[in-house]
Design an enzyme around this catalytic site. Sequence first.
Site, PDB file in Angstrom:
ATOM      1  N   LYS A 122      22.383  43.781  47.192  1.00 20.02           N
ATOM      2  CA  LYS A 122      21.024  42.980  46.938  1.00 20.02           C
ATOM      3  C   LYS A 122      21.702  41.454  47.214  1.00 20.02           C
ATOM      4  CE  LYS A 122      18.127  45.113  47.866  1.00 20.02           C
ATOM      5  NZ  LYS A 122      17.614  45.680  49.876  1.00 20.02           N
ATOM      6  N   HIS A 133      15.258  42.289  56.070  1.00 21.97           N
ATOM      7  CA  HIS A 133      14.810  43.733  55.298  1.00 21.97           C
ATOM      8  C   HIS A 133      13.670  44.453  55.431  1.00 21.97           C
ATOM      9  CE1 HIS A 133      13.046  45.121  51.672  1.00 21.97           C
ATOM     10  NE2 HIS A 133      14.604  45.193  51.589  1.00 21.97           N
ATOM     11  N   ARG A 191      17.404  46.107  38.730  1.00 18.77           N
ATOM     12  CA  ARG A 191      17.750  44.470  39.010  1.00 18.77           C
ATOM     13  C   ARG A 191      17.481  43.580  38.010  1.00 18.77           C
ATOM     14  NH1 ARG A 191      16.168  42.228  42.921  1.00 18.77           N
ATOM     15  NH2 ARG A 191      14.266  43.080  43.685  1.00 18.77           N
ATOM     16  N   SER A 200       7.796  48.786  48.755  1.00 16.82           N
ATOM     17  CA  SER A 200       7.608  49.601  48.049  1.00 16.82           C
ATOM     18  C   SER A 200       5.978  50.515  48.024  1.00 16.82           C
ATOM     19  CB  SER A 200       8.133  49.208  46.888  1.00 16.82           C
ATOM     20  OG  SER A 200       7.705  51.157  46.551  1.00 16.82           O
TER      21      SER A 200
END
Length: 680
Positions: free
Chosen positions: A337, A356, A192, A374
Amino acid sequence: MAENGDFRFGNGVKAVVMPNGLPKIHTHGGGAGAENGICHDDSAPPVKAQTIDELHSLQKKRSAPTTPIKDGLQQQRQQQGNAAFATISEEERHKLQLQSISASLASLTRETGPKVVKGDPARKLDTPKVTAEHHHYITPTISISDSALKFTHVLYNLSPAELYEQAIKYEKGSFITSTGALATLSGAKTGRSPRDKRVVKDETTAEELWWGKGSPNIEMDEHTFLVNRERAVDYLNSLDKVFVNDQFLNWDPEHRIKVRIVSARAYHSLFMHNMCIHPTPEELENFGTPDFTIYNAGQFPCNRYTHYMTSSTSIDLNLARREMVILGTQYAGEMKKGLFSVMHYLMPKRQILSLHSGCNMGKDGDVALFFGLSGTGKTTLSTDHNRLLIGDDEHCWSENGISNIEGGCYAKCIDLSKEKEPDIWNAIKFGTVLENVVFDEHTREVDYTDKSVTGTILEAENTRASYPIEYIPNAKIPCVGPQPKNVILLACDAFGVLPPVSKLSLPQTMYHFISGYTALVAGTEDGIKEPQATFSACFGAAFIMLHPTKYAAMLAEKMQKHGATGWLVNTGWSGGRYGVGNRIKLGYTRKIIDAIHSGSLLKANYKRTQVFGLEIPTEIEGVPSGILDPINTWGDKEGYKETLLKLGSLFKKNFEVFANYKIGQDGKLTEEILAAGPNF
């Protein structure tokens, strides 16, 4: 919404219809490439080989290249082009230079780069020009009054098999792997581009959205959006064909929204086919006006001299027009997204909380939400063979319960193995999109350890797989569930001072939800360094539209109403920071999660920690009691206290940006949230 991008279906395009109601697929032959009505691939001369070894040698030399190779012919053409370039005027030369620079920044392939097919790319295959026509059973005639968008060839809601054919025939770098997945390239951008994402700031959004320090929302005006929109539309209108997907978001039929994606690549169409929810044929017949439309111009760049632009890439959201424009990037995750950001705006207006998170459900109907950045173990812990998977990434929490926003999963593939993640491994089959992977030239077996396409820096290791959620054996279809009972916030604390599990009060849940903490392990090239604290509001700061405290207030309200319990689970280090202590064993973390699911952890005895004021259990079956209070695992007690205060200071500093935002009557709720943070 006709003036904002309505597509009207008509009979402007004719198709030959077979007796079964489906269109006939024409294969146009003729010329040297057709004999007796049979079409041959004449893109390369026939192979001449006397022995098997010679054939293999030629086959290796003819492995398909994925980046341009400057062979003798190409260099000759380039020299001819340079000679022609020298004869034009200075003004024309300057213009061509600008065009060349702009085009190169978002090119389909790079002049230098990785070999996607392992082997010796000795020859370059030219992408064949699209000449064959293909009309699906619904061929919409598209018209938009202010853009004169009249596509001559629309490929509408194609099946995966049809999209495979389109990608392999006409898109460089597209191949079928040994398991049947479609391997493809996203071009120069393999992730992204958050700095290139813009949102139109008008009278409404100026008041509603979160702007300023810490916000992901970068403003643009209506005029600039329309400039970029027209540029994207003009590009799409110039193509021989475009792909159109009409699909749904949100598995809850009462609150789903209709989305339309107009794109230039079969890869993008297949990706969105996987990531959204498929309408039935009857629903497609009556689809009508979409609630949101994406114009994805892919490789075509924006004009870098346009106001607000900082590169040749721009991802633009206009919430009033309910439209999104993508220029200068072919990374498919921008669509996923981008729509998630839209849901973060639309759903709270309906008093629905967008999240999310991962989500699973036990056999007794108990639902758990998993939040985590992450590396925290969100995917691993939410994937449980003893529980049903509702979704891995995006959800809505309404009065009807929990529902998955998406129809598929978008999983990371770096170092993927069948032993560690069998569900993802087995999901990579026909219909799955593999982005930017490297595979063997002959067997087409993917090497998931090869990071050459996306780089070697940790943040750039972004090879991914997109597949329908039904490819997961224990997926719950439809992807909905009752009201959640547990809200689990995951943190990989590389400082080693957070407990393996803590029970949170509602204000504490709001505080840690807004903070969105984890700690990454710093680079070790020059030896072990200090961990890096990372904070992402609501565990997804890049996608939220409103101020984080608004989502936190909605979360607390729903948890209180439905009796859900908040938990903070540390999947990181114990007995010292990274390099000194050890990471908490996955087996222990699973025992903790099992105790949360079963409800047994609610019945445990608790004690309160210093600084963060967390309630920690004194005993959990299957977990050594000594590790439940982190101070017990540190040999250096003073070092523990010092590190604990340091982490508390980092939390306080991060929260400063939220402290001045008042919510609740007289700002009392804000005060409660602040009081739930570190106290020293």
